[in-house]
Design a protein around this motif. Structure first.
Motif, mmCIF file in Angstrom:
data_model
loop_
_atom_site.group_PDB
_atom_site.id
_atom_site.type_symbol
_atom_site.label_atom_id
_atom_site.label_comp_id
_atom_site.label_asym_id
_atom_site.label_seq_id
_atom_site.Cartn_x
_atom_site.Cartn_y
_atom_site.Cartn_z
ATOM 1 N N VAL A 116 10.921 0.886 6.669
ATOM 2 C CA VAL A 116 11.161 0.274 7.982
ATOM 3 C C VAL A 116 10.889 1.294 9.081
ATOM 4 O O VAL A 116 10.214 0.995 10.075
ATOM 5 C CB VAL A 116 12.591 -0.294 8.085
ATOM 6 N N GLU A 117 11.381 2.512 8.905
ATOM 7 C CA GLU A 117 11.152 3.562 9.900
ATOM 8 C C GLU A 117 9.665 3.851 10.068
ATOM 9 O O GLU A 117 9.168 3.997 11.183
ATOM 10 C CB GLU A 117 11.888 4.834 9.485
ATOM 11 N N ARG A 118 8.936 3.900 8.975
ATOM 12 C CA ARG A 118 7.502 4.213 9.006
ATOM 13 C C ARG A 118 6.677 3.068 9.589
ATOM 14 O O ARG A 118 5.720 3.293 10.327
ATOM 15 C CB ARG A 118 7.026 4.533 7.579
ATOM 16 N N LEU A 119 7.010 1.835 9.264
ATOM 17 C CA LEU A 119 6.146 0.700 9.595
ATOM 18 C C LEU A 119 6.475 -0.018 10.897
ATOM 19 O O LEU A 119 5.608 -0.666 11.477
ATOM 20 C CB LEU A 119 6.174 -0.313 8.445
ATOM 21 N N THR A 120 7.693 0.099 11.379
ATOM 22 C CA THR A 120 8.100 -0.623 12.584
ATOM 23 C C THR A 120 7.172 -0.397 13.782
ATOM 24 O O THR A 120 6.865 -1.363 14.500
ATOM 25 C CB THR A 120 9.561 -0.289 12.946
ATOM 26 N N PRO A 121 6.672 0.814 14.026
ATOM 27 C CA PRO A 121 5.796 0.985 15.194
ATOM 28 C C PRO A 121 4.512 0.151 15.155
ATOM 29 O O PRO A 121 3.887 -0.073 16.186
ATOM 30 C CB PRO A 121 5.452 2.480 15.169
ATOM 31 N N ASN B 162 0.813 -1.221 0.000
ATOM 32 C CA ASN B 162 0.000 0.000 0.000
ATOM 33 C C ASN B 162 0.842 1.264 0.000
ATOM 34 O O ASN B 162 0.516 2.224 -0.711
ATOM 35 C CB ASN B 162 -0.954 0.011 1.195
ATOM 36 N N HIS B 163 1.889 1.292 0.791
ATOM 37 C CA HIS B 163 2.733 2.481 0.819
ATOM 38 C C HIS B 163 3.403 2.711 -0.534
ATOM 39 O O HIS B 163 3.417 3.824 -1.043
ATOM 40 C CB HIS B 163 3.775 2.382 1.937
ATOM 41 N N VAL B 164 3.936 1.639 -1.104
ATOM 42 C CA VAL B 164 4.621 1.773 -2.393
ATOM 43 C C VAL B 164 3.627 2.142 -3.489
ATOM 44 O O VAL B 164 3.918 2.997 -4.334
ATOM 45 C CB VAL B 164 5.414 0.495 -2.740
ATOM 46 N N ALA B 165 2.436 1.554 -3.464
ATOM 47 C CA ALA B 165 1.412 1.896 -4.462
ATOM 48 C C ALA B 165 0.996 3.362 -4.350
ATOM 49 O O ALA B 165 0.745 4.017 -5.356
ATOM 50 C CB ALA B 165 0.192 0.992 -4.312
ATOM 51 N N ILE C 269 8.630 -9.469 12.778
ATOM 52 C CA ILE C 269 8.949 -9.813 11.391
ATOM 53 C C ILE C 269 10.058 -8.904 10.875
ATOM 54 O O ILE C 269 10.046 -7.696 11.091
ATOM 55 C CB ILE C 269 7.687 -9.707 10.508
ATOM 56 N N ASP C 270 11.017 -9.495 10.193
ATOM 57 C CA ASP C 270 12.118 -8.762 9.588
ATOM 58 C C ASP C 270 11.636 -8.159 8.266
ATOM 59 O O ASP C 270 11.268 -8.891 7.349
ATOM 60 C CB ASP C 270 13.292 -9.713 9.354
ATOM 61 N N PHE C 271 11.622 -6.842 8.185
ATOM 62 C CA PHE C 271 11.118 -6.177 6.985
ATOM 63 C C PHE C 271 11.948 -6.497 5.754
ATOM 64 O O PHE C 271 11.396 -6.589 4.651
ATOM 65 C CB PHE C 271 11.018 -4.667 7.201
ATOM 66 N N THR D 89 9.171 6.412 -4.287
ATOM 67 C CA THR D 89 9.431 7.341 -3.183
ATOM 68 C C THR D 89 10.026 6.612 -1.978
ATOM 69 O O THR D 89 10.948 7.097 -1.357
ATOM 70 C CB THR D 89 8.129 8.044 -2.759
ATOM 71 N N TRP D 90 9.464 5.438 -1.668
ATOM 72 C CA TRP D 90 9.862 4.691 -0.482
ATOM 73 C C TRP D 90 11.091 3.845 -0.759
ATOM 74 O O TRP D 90 11.211 3.235 -1.813
ATOM 75 C CB TRP D 90 8.731 3.778 -0.019
ATOM 76 N N THR D 91 11.980 3.782 0.223
ATOM 77 C CA THR D 91 13.118 2.863 0.205
ATOM 78 C C THR D 91 12.939 1.894 1.362
ATOM 79 O O THR D 91 12.067 2.086 2.216
ATOM 80 C CB THR D 91 14.449 3.614 0.387
ATOM 81 N N ARG D 92 13.780 0.891 1.425
ATOM 82 C CA ARG D 92 13.719 -0.042 2.556
ATOM 83 C C ARG D 92 13.849 0.714 3.878
ATOM 84 O O ARG D 92 13.072 0.488 4.804
ATOM 85 C CB ARG D 92 14.816 -1.096 2.439
ATOM 86 N N ALA D 93 14.806 1.604 3.956
ATOM 87 C CA ALA D 93 15.053 2.323 5.212
ATOM 88 C C ALA D 93 13.869 3.184 5.610
ATOM 89 O O ALA D 93 13.466 3.184 6.784
ATOM 90 C CB ALA D 93 16.316 3.175 5.084
ATOM 91 N N THR D 94 13.289 3.916 4.659
ATOM 92 C CA THR D 94 12.171 4.800 5.015
ATOM 93 C C THR D 94 10.922 3.999 5.361
ATOM 94 O O THR D 94 10.169 4.391 6.256
ATOM 95 C CB THR D 94 11.882 5.825 3.903
#
Length: 153
Positions: free
Chosen positions: A64-69, A49-52, A75-77, A57-62
């Motif tokens: 992970v930061e957004r979704l981890t909470p 959903n975020h990428v769609a 689960i390992d992103f 725009t999104w990278t793995r790092a961004t």
């Protein structure tokens, strides 16, 4: 489905944590069960959903930061991202920005339909005004206890 009615005083004395916990387990459990039929987890769903919503725009790092909470299963992103790439659903360009493929968008739409059915079942017999009141009450309780009561953007 009909549920038993109780006096207002008895309902008002109920522990909110017990009911929100049970609601969480039931709703999230139903969503996870539907996603599993597509071989997906919630982090897969969130990633799609975020990428769609913001291709390239999104990278793995961004992400992970957004979704981890929101992730509560440990689960390992990177495993999720690698899985989506290996399925051919997700691509990463030279700058590591992610985009969904046509297959990824089709999978996202199938999962969306499954989730919508869970949401429809969840909302059966609930007046929309009552739902809005419930969300606003929970937002206030979260804020009262030091959390962020604002809606996610």
């Amino acid at each position: 489905m009909t549920i038993k009615e109780y006096p207002r005083e008895r309902v008002a004395a109920q522990p909110v944590g017990a009911w929100t916990g049970q609601a969480y387990r039931r709703v999230v459990g139903a969503l996870r069960a539907e996603l599993a039929l597509e071989g997906l987890t919630q982090p897969h769903w969130w990633t799609l959903n975020h990428v769609a919503g913001a291709p390239a725009t999104w990278t793995r790092a961004t992400l992970v930061e957004r979704l981890t909470p929101y992730e509560d299963l440990g689960i390992d992103f990177d495993t999720v991202f690698d899985d989506l790439v290996s399925r051919g659903w997700l691509t990463e360009d030279a700058s590591a920005a992610m985009t969904l493929s046509a297959a990824g968008e089709a999978g996202r739409l199938r999962a969306r339909e499954r989730n919508l059915r869970v949401h429809e079942r969840t909302h059966e017999g609930v007046d929309p005004a009552d739902y809005i009141t419930t969300i606003n009450v929970l937002r206030r309780m979260v804020a009262n206890l030091g959390g962020d009561g604002d809606l996610a953007e």
